[in-house]
Motif scaffolding. Structure first.
Motif, short mmCIF file in Angstrom:
data_model
loop_
_atom_site.label_atom_id
_atom_site.label_comp_id
_atom_site.label_asym_id
_atom_site.label_seq_id
_atom_site.Cartn_x
_atom_site.Cartn_y
_atom_site.Cartn_z
N GLY A 326 0.80 -1.23 0.00
CA GLY A 326 0.00 0.00 0.00
C GLY A 326 0.82 1.26 0.00
O GLY A 326 0.30 2.36 0.24
N ARG A 327 2.14 1.15 -0.29
CA ARG A 327 3.02 2.32 -0.28
C ARG A 327 3.26 2.89 -1.67
O ARG A 327 3.98 3.88 -1.81
CB ARG A 327 4.36 1.95 0.37
N GLY A 328 2.69 2.29 -2.69
CA GLY A 328 2.93 2.75 -4.04
C GLY A 328 2.16 4.01 -4.38
O GLY A 328 1.11 4.30 -3.80
N ASP A 329 2.69 4.76 -5.32
CA ASP A 329 2.04 5.99 -5.79
C ASP A 329 0.91 5.63 -6.75
O ASP A 329 1.17 5.22 -7.89
CB ASP A 329 3.08 6.88 -6.47
N LEU A 330 -0.32 5.80 -6.31
CA LEU A 330 -1.46 5.42 -7.14
C LEU A 330 -1.73 6.42 -8.25
O LEU A 330 -2.54 6.15 -9.13
CB LEU A 330 -2.71 5.26 -6.27
N THR A 331 -1.05 7.56 -8.22
CA THR A 331 -1.22 8.56 -9.30
C THR A 331 -0.16 8.42 -10.38
O THR A 331 -0.18 9.17 -11.35
CB THR A 331 -1.17 9.99 -8.73
N ALA A 332 0.76 7.45 -10.22
CA ALA A 332 1.85 7.30 -11.19
C ALA A 332 1.31 6.90 -12.55
O ALA A 332 0.31 6.17 -12.66
CB ALA A 332 2.85 6.26 -10.69
N MET A 333 2.00 7.34 -13.60
CA MET A 333 1.57 7.01 -14.96
C MET A 333 1.54 5.49 -15.15
O MET A 333 2.50 4.80 -14.85
CB MET A 333 2.53 7.62 -15.98
N GLY A 334 0.40 5.00 -15.63
CA GLY A 334 0.25 3.58 -15.91
C GLY A 334 -0.43 2.80 -14.82
O GLY A 334 -0.88 1.67 -15.05
N CYS A 335 -0.51 3.35 -13.61
CA CYS A 335 -1.11 2.62 -12.49
C CYS A 335 -2.63 2.72 -12.55
O CYS A 335 -3.18 3.77 -12.87
CB CYS A 335 -0.60 3.19 -11.16
N GLY A 336 -3.31 1.61 -12.24
CA GLY A 336 -4.77 1.61 -12.23
C GLY A 336 -5.31 0.28 -11.77
O GLY A 336 -4.61 -0.73 -11.81
N ASP A 337 -6.55 0.28 -11.30
CA ASP A 337 -7.19 -0.92 -10.76
C ASP A 337 -8.24 -1.46 -11.73
O ASP A 337 -9.05 -0.71 -12.28
CB ASP A 337 -7.88 -0.61 -9.43
N ASN A 338 -8.22 -2.78 -11.90
CA ASN A 338 -9.27 -3.50 -12.63
C ASN A 338 -9.53 -2.97 -14.03
O ASN A 338 -10.65 -2.96 -14.51
CB ASN A 338 -10.56 -3.51 -11.82
N GLY A 339 -8.46 -2.51 -14.66
CA GLY A 339 -8.58 -2.06 -16.04
C GLY A 339 -8.87 -0.58 -16.20
O GLY A 339 -8.99 -0.10 -17.33
N ARG A 340 -8.98 0.15 -15.09
CA ARG A 340 -9.20 1.60 -15.20
C ARG A 340 -7.87 2.28 -15.52
O ARG A 340 -6.89 2.11 -14.79
CB ARG A 340 -9.79 2.16 -13.91
N ILE A 341 -7.85 3.08 -16.58
CA ILE A 341 -6.61 3.72 -17.00
C ILE A 341 -6.28 4.87 -16.04
O ILE A 341 -7.14 5.37 -15.32
CB ILE A 341 -6.71 4.23 -18.45
N CYS A 342 -5.01 5.29 -16.07
CA CYS A 342 -4.54 6.25 -15.07
C CYS A 342 -5.03 7.67 -15.32
O CYS A 342 -5.06 8.48 -14.38
CB CYS A 342 -3.01 6.22 -15.01
#
Length: 357
Positions: A326-342
């Motif tokens: 849970g320490r990752g940057d969720l706003t980073a380019m390419g990051c997303g959950d369940n197919g939702r693009i960043c």
């Protein structure tokens, strides 16, 4: 606890896929090109590249080796995260892998994609793979028995210092294979070409696109700087599609012709755009480009991809652990959950003109 901070319990290693034998080649290529209207004769021409190597792509074996190295790196860190393997275009298909993970009890899954880059095929299509797998899971498991599932795609990692360091050492090893001389060899970086329209759509529209080609150039510059190269060239390979559609240029083979015309005699080619040896790497660089270089009288060496370099694998393990905790940057380019693009308008797919039948 905030749902975004809950620990993840498994890793999905998500890749492109490749055939395991001659009978797999055409079905695999049909999967790769589905919906694009590629003529049969074009598929048959590409199939010959695979059949040249017995119908087997190196990518599955290399991915399995990388997964083994990642499991060891995670274990050395005291992590018990299991690592599963899924592909976009060939077995094990990501849809089947997710069902197996779910039945093994995993509900929060970190996804490592084998592309480091922005762009539709380099990033957004992996989100689509994840979304398709989630839909397949919903079809396979009765709604009454379903628990919520989160698949979190890791962000772009092309600029991670470990990836640059591993690439720089690959280039140094390649340089050591050349005959010694007084002239510095020309360092040439390659990545998979895309239509220029697709590159313009790579990244958020508000930022003008072009993020893919910009990332590749920046990564090439970082490796060149690490090895102390006074100059380098960044070119492209593996273009396909109708000739009237503009793609990123120059092509590696055309560029070798140009270098020979300039009097260059030694060339090191580093496939910066690939983390392991796809079929396109060994066909385009180890066959076609190598043959062109031989005809031109160039001393030519192709550097290794980063693959199982321990620093690169450690980088993956660190990225996985950071996001799993849970320490990752969720706003980073390419990051997303369940197919939702960043980003809402990021890396939109560009309609491909169909080749004439």
């Amino acid at each position: 606890m905030d749902a975004s901070a809950q620990r993840f319990d498994a890793v999905l290693f998500l890749s492109f896929g490749g055939p395991d034998g001659p009978d797999d080649v055409m079905p695999f290529l049909e999967n790769v090109t589905r919906g694009r209207g590629v003529p049969r004769e074009r598929l048959e021409a590409v199939a010959e590249h695979y059949l040249h190597f017995g119908g087997v792509s190196p990518i599955n074996r290399l991915n399995i080796e990388m997964i083994g190295a990642l499991r060891s790196a995670l274990a050395d860190r005291g992590s018990e995260l299991p690592v599963y393997f899924g592909n976009r275009n060939w077995h094990p298909l990501v849809e089947d892998t997710l069902v197996a993970m779910y039945r093994d009890g995993h509900r929060r899954i970190v996804v490592f994609p084998t592309s480091a880059w922005a762009g539709y095929s380099g990033c957004r299509q992996y989100h689509e793979d994840i979304a398709r797998a989630v839909d397949a899971l919903a079809a396979a498991v009765p709604a009454s028995a379903q628990d919520p599932v989160v698949l979190r795609k890791l962000p772009h990692y092309w600029d991670q210092p470990a990836m640059v360091a591993a690439g720089a050492d690959a280039v140094r090893r390649a340089m050591d294979e050349l005959p010694t001389g007084d002239v510095e060899p020309r360092l040439v970086f390659t990545a998979h070409s895309v239509p220029t329209s697709a590159d313009r759509a790579a990244g958020p529209a508000a930022e003008g696109g072009g993020r893919y080609s910009a990332q590749v150039h920046a990564a090439s510059a970082a490796v060149a700087d690490a090895v102390g190269a006074r100059q380098f060239d960044q070119v492209w390979q593996s273009r396909s599609g109708p000739p009237q559609v503009p793609w990123l240029e120059p092509d590696i083979c055309d560029h070798l012709e140009s270098l020979a015309g300039q009097g260059v005699r030694q060339v090191v080619v580093y496939p910066v755009g690939f983390i392991s040896d796809h079929l396109e790497v060994i066909w385009d660089l180890d066959n076609e480009a190598a043959e062109v270089a031989e005809r031109l009288g160039l001393d030519y060496v192709r550097a290794d991809t980063v693959g199982t370099d321990p620093r690169f694998v450690e980088m993956i393990a660190g990225l996985v652990e950071r996001y799993a905790d849970g320490r990752g940057d969720l706003t980073a380019m390419g990051c997303g959950d369940n197919g939702r693009i960043c980003r809402p308008d990021c890396c939109v797919p560009v309609a491909r003109p169909q080749a004439p039948a």
